[in-house]
Scaffold this motif. Structure first.
Motif, mmCIF file in Angstrom:
data_model
loop_
_atom_site.group_PDB
_atom_site.id
_atom_site.type_symbol
_atom_site.label_atom_id
_atom_site.label_comp_id
_atom_site.label_asym_id
_atom_site.label_seq_id
_atom_site.Cartn_x
_atom_site.Cartn_y
_atom_site.Cartn_z
ATOM 1 N N HIS A 129 0.815 -1.219 0.000
ATOM 2 C CA HIS A 129 0.000 0.000 0.000
ATOM 3 C C HIS A 129 0.843 1.261 0.000
ATOM 4 O O HIS A 129 0.305 2.373 -0.104
ATOM 5 C CB HIS A 129 -0.979 0.011 1.178
ATOM 6 C CG HIS A 129 -0.362 -0.239 2.522
ATOM 7 N ND1 HIS A 129 0.354 0.706 3.206
ATOM 8 C CD2 HIS A 129 -0.374 -1.349 3.302
ATOM 9 C CE1 HIS A 129 0.756 0.212 4.356
ATOM 10 N NE2 HIS A 129 0.332 -1.036 4.442
ATOM 11 N N HIS A 130 2.168 1.143 0.095
ATOM 12 C CA HIS A 130 2.968 2.361 0.063
ATOM 13 C C HIS A 130 2.883 3.049 -1.299
ATOM 14 O O HIS A 130 3.021 4.269 -1.380
ATOM 15 C CB HIS A 130 4.434 2.080 0.450
ATOM 16 C CG HIS A 130 5.300 1.521 -0.624
ATOM 17 N ND1 HIS A 130 5.328 0.185 -0.934
ATOM 18 C CD2 HIS A 130 6.198 2.112 -1.452
ATOM 19 C CE1 HIS A 130 6.202 -0.028 -1.909
ATOM 20 N NE2 HIS A 130 6.737 1.129 -2.252
ATOM 21 N N ARG A 169 -0.353 5.114 -0.960
ATOM 22 C CA ARG A 169 -0.157 6.210 0.002
ATOM 23 C C ARG A 169 0.767 7.281 -0.579
ATOM 24 O O ARG A 169 0.545 8.481 -0.386
ATOM 25 C CB ARG A 169 0.397 5.666 1.326
ATOM 26 C CG ARG A 169 -0.618 4.881 2.119
ATOM 27 C CD ARG A 169 -0.101 4.470 3.492
ATOM 28 N NE ARG A 169 0.945 3.468 3.424
ATOM 29 C CZ ARG A 169 2.252 3.698 3.527
ATOM 30 N NH1 ARG A 169 2.703 4.947 3.696
ATOM 31 N NH2 ARG A 169 3.124 2.720 3.462
ATOM 32 N N ASN A 170 1.800 6.844 -1.281
ATOM 33 C CA ASN A 170 2.705 7.814 -1.909
ATOM 34 C C ASN A 170 1.984 8.614 -3.001
ATOM 35 O O ASN A 170 2.138 9.837 -3.088
ATOM 36 C CB ASN A 170 3.921 7.106 -2.493
ATOM 37 C CG ASN A 170 4.881 6.610 -1.431
ATOM 38 O OD1 ASN A 170 4.967 7.176 -0.358
ATOM 39 N ND2 ASN A 170 5.593 5.536 -1.724
ATOM 40 N N ALA A 171 1.204 7.902 -3.820
ATOM 41 C CA ALA A 171 0.472 8.591 -4.892
ATOM 42 C C ALA A 171 -0.541 9.564 -4.315
ATOM 43 O O ALA A 171 -0.633 10.718 -4.752
ATOM 44 C CB ALA A 171 -0.228 7.570 -5.793
ATOM 45 N N ARG A 172 -1.303 9.106 -3.349
ATOM 46 C CA ARG A 172 -2.353 9.949 -2.782
ATOM 47 C C ARG A 172 -1.759 11.185 -2.105
ATOM 48 O O ARG A 172 -2.325 12.286 -2.187
ATOM 49 C CB ARG A 172 -3.183 9.144 -1.777
ATOM 50 C CG ARG A 172 -4.367 9.872 -1.174
ATOM 51 C CD ARG A 172 -5.411 10.263 -2.203
ATOM 52 N NE ARG A 172 -5.026 11.445 -2.976
ATOM 53 C CZ ARG A 172 -5.652 11.874 -4.059
ATOM 54 N NH1 ARG A 172 -6.693 11.209 -4.527
ATOM 55 N NH2 ARG A 172 -5.248 12.952 -4.697
ATOM 56 N N THR A 173 -0.614 11.027 -1.466
ATOM 57 C CA THR A 173 0.018 12.145 -0.766
ATOM 58 C C THR A 173 0.685 13.106 -1.742
ATOM 59 O O THR A 173 0.484 14.322 -1.670
ATOM 60 C CB THR A 173 1.045 11.626 0.252
ATOM 61 O OG1 THR A 173 0.381 10.774 1.195
ATOM 62 C CG2 THR A 173 1.709 12.767 1.001
ATOM 63 N N HIS A 174 1.460 12.574 -2.662
ATOM 64 C CA HIS A 174 2.196 13.467 -3.556
ATOM 65 C C HIS A 174 1.270 14.235 -4.493
ATOM 66 O O HIS A 174 1.520 15.410 -4.811
ATOM 67 C CB HIS A 174 3.235 12.709 -4.381
ATOM 68 C CG HIS A 174 4.029 13.626 -5.255
ATOM 69 N ND1 HIS A 174 3.792 13.733 -6.608
ATOM 70 C CD2 HIS A 174 4.994 14.532 -4.970
ATOM 71 C CE1 HIS A 174 4.593 14.651 -7.107
ATOM 72 N NE2 HIS A 174 5.328 15.154 -6.141
ATOM 73 N N THR A 175 0.188 13.610 -4.958
ATOM 74 C CA THR A 175 -0.695 14.285 -5.906
ATOM 75 C C THR A 175 -1.535 15.371 -5.260
ATOM 76 O O THR A 175 -2.294 16.058 -5.958
ATOM 77 C CB THR A 175 -1.620 13.282 -6.619
ATOM 78 O OG1 THR A 175 -2.344 12.519 -5.640
ATOM 79 C CG2 THR A 175 -0.824 12.345 -7.517
#
Length: 408
Positions: free
Chosen positions: A370-371, A374-380
């Motif tokens: 899931h990282h 989580r990375n996509a959701r946070t960075h975007t």
């Protein structure tokens, strides 16, 4: 931090080769670093020592002077392996570009030289509490022949690994004692300058090891030669915003490719077929084959649009072009806006679909698959794509060029 001795990279091709090699190394422990929030100190040292952080330094100052498209490809390659490591030098490249566009010859000699020697730049830009993200409360005030900076910055990506901080400030000089024009200035200062306090308090759900914490400035004294006015870069058709956004899109495209690669490997090695499919292997399930085709198209489209956007940004920063700078800058911003939309979509869709195609086994916490999501959701969250659509639509319907504010 202490700058490491850095190799010299001489071409884009060499940069891609070095980036691919580092990505292979960095990818091996990326999920574990994210899970344990283990900061990539050694990895960032390797990145600096490789010479990749100096590839955009102009040739006149000893750098490889690679175009924005090449920097974006290096960032994308790193993001496929570890999006946090890819994001750490984002501001580094942005503020090297500001230095190129708006710095004096002495400032360029000084700071380009430090970067060629291995120094790392991090941002101290965003703030909380203002009406919008564009409101800057951190001030730089004249104190005798020098200046004083006071304020608090948040989301300071890379600050834990930095040798230099690029601090966004607002000139507070109502009596015009400094002789400087009003506006915003970037202060380039060593991270260990007295009065600077870097706090490791970033707690986002994703991009967990970017070192994006708080930096406070309490009566920090700087010299005039450490200040660069932003206006020459940001409020002119320089392609400054498009360059910065191109690198953000590269991170998202890299996340999408990394998630698709992880999903492919998991389904090949660990997934079981659904019993109604009538096949012995998950990879032979026609519905999974269809879904992987859809996801591959999303990633390929994001990468292709990123390539097109990179070419447009290259043209915008090429002073030898016959097209007017305003037209080139507008084209670059719109091309990057389109790339950002598709990369945002692909990163979020593919990283979420990883579990759809992987099945229950893929949700095991110890795998930390899931990282990617989580990375996509946070960075975007950086720059909302709803406003990219607005700028594109206005250009199509009204022939309105996108604004010059550094975020498109």
């Amino acid at each position: 931090m202490t700058a490491v001795a850095a190799d010299r990279i001489e071409s884009a091709a060499q940069a891609y080769s070095v980036a691919a090699q580092l990505a292979t190394e960095f990818g091996q422990e990326a999920a574990a670093r994210d899970r344990d929030r283990r900061l990539p100190v050694a990895e960032v040292d390797r990145l600096a020592a490789s010479g990749l952080l100096a590839i955009s330094v102009p040739a006149a100052f000893g750098g490889a002077d690679v175009p924005p498209s090449a920097v974006a490809e290096v960032v994308r390659l790193l993001a496929v392996a570890d999006p946090s490591i890819a994001q750490i030098p984002h501001s580094h490249f942005v503020y090297l570009n500001l230095l190129r566009l708006a710095g004096t010859a002495d400032q360029q000699t000084r700071y380009f030289g430090r970067v060629l020697a291995g120094a790392r730049i991090a941002n101290a830009q965003s703030e909380r509490g203002g009406a919008t993200v564009a409101d800057i409360a951190t001030t730089v005030r004249p104190v005798g022949s020098r200046f004083r900076i006071d304020g608090v910055k948040f989301y300071c990506t890379g600050s834990l690994f930095a040798d230099l901080l690029a601090v966004l400030t607002r000139l507070d000089d109502p009596e015009e004692r400094s002789g400087l024009p009003a506006g915003e200035y970037i202060a380039y200062l060593p991270a260990d300058t007295p009065g600077v306090r870097i706090v490791d308090d970033w707690n986002g759900i994703g991009q967990r090891t970017t070192g994006s914490g708080t930096v406070a400035f309490d009566e920090v004294i700087v010299e005039r030669e450490q200040l660069i006015a932003r206006s020459a870069a940001v409020h002119a058709p320089t392609g400054y915003g498009a360059y910065a956004q191109l690198l953000h899109a590269a991170i998202d495209a890299g996340i999408a490719r990394g998630a698709l690669t992880a999903a492919t490997e998991f389904v090949r090695t660990s997934s079981r077929p659904w019993f109604e499919s009538g096949v012995a292997r998950a990879i032979d399930d026609p519905l999974l084959i269809q879904r992987f085709g859809e996801l591959s198209v999303a990633v390929t489209a994001a990468e292709a649009t990123l390539t097109a956007a990179g070419a447009a940004v290259d043209a915008a920063v090429d002073s030898d072009s016959a097209t007017t700078p305003a037209d080139l800058a507008a084209r670059a911003s719109l091309a990057v806006a389109a790339a950002k939309v598709l990369a945002d979509r692909a990163a979020n869709e593919v990283s979420a679909a990883l579990f759809e195609v992987g099945g229950t086994r893929s949700a095991a916490a110890d795998l930390n698959l899931h990282h990617f999501w989580r990375n996509a959701r946070t960075h975007t969250l950086h720059d909302p794509i709803r406003w990219k659509y607005q700028h594109i639509g206005r250009a199509v319907l009204h022939d309105n060029p996108p604004p010059l504010h550094g975020v498109i």
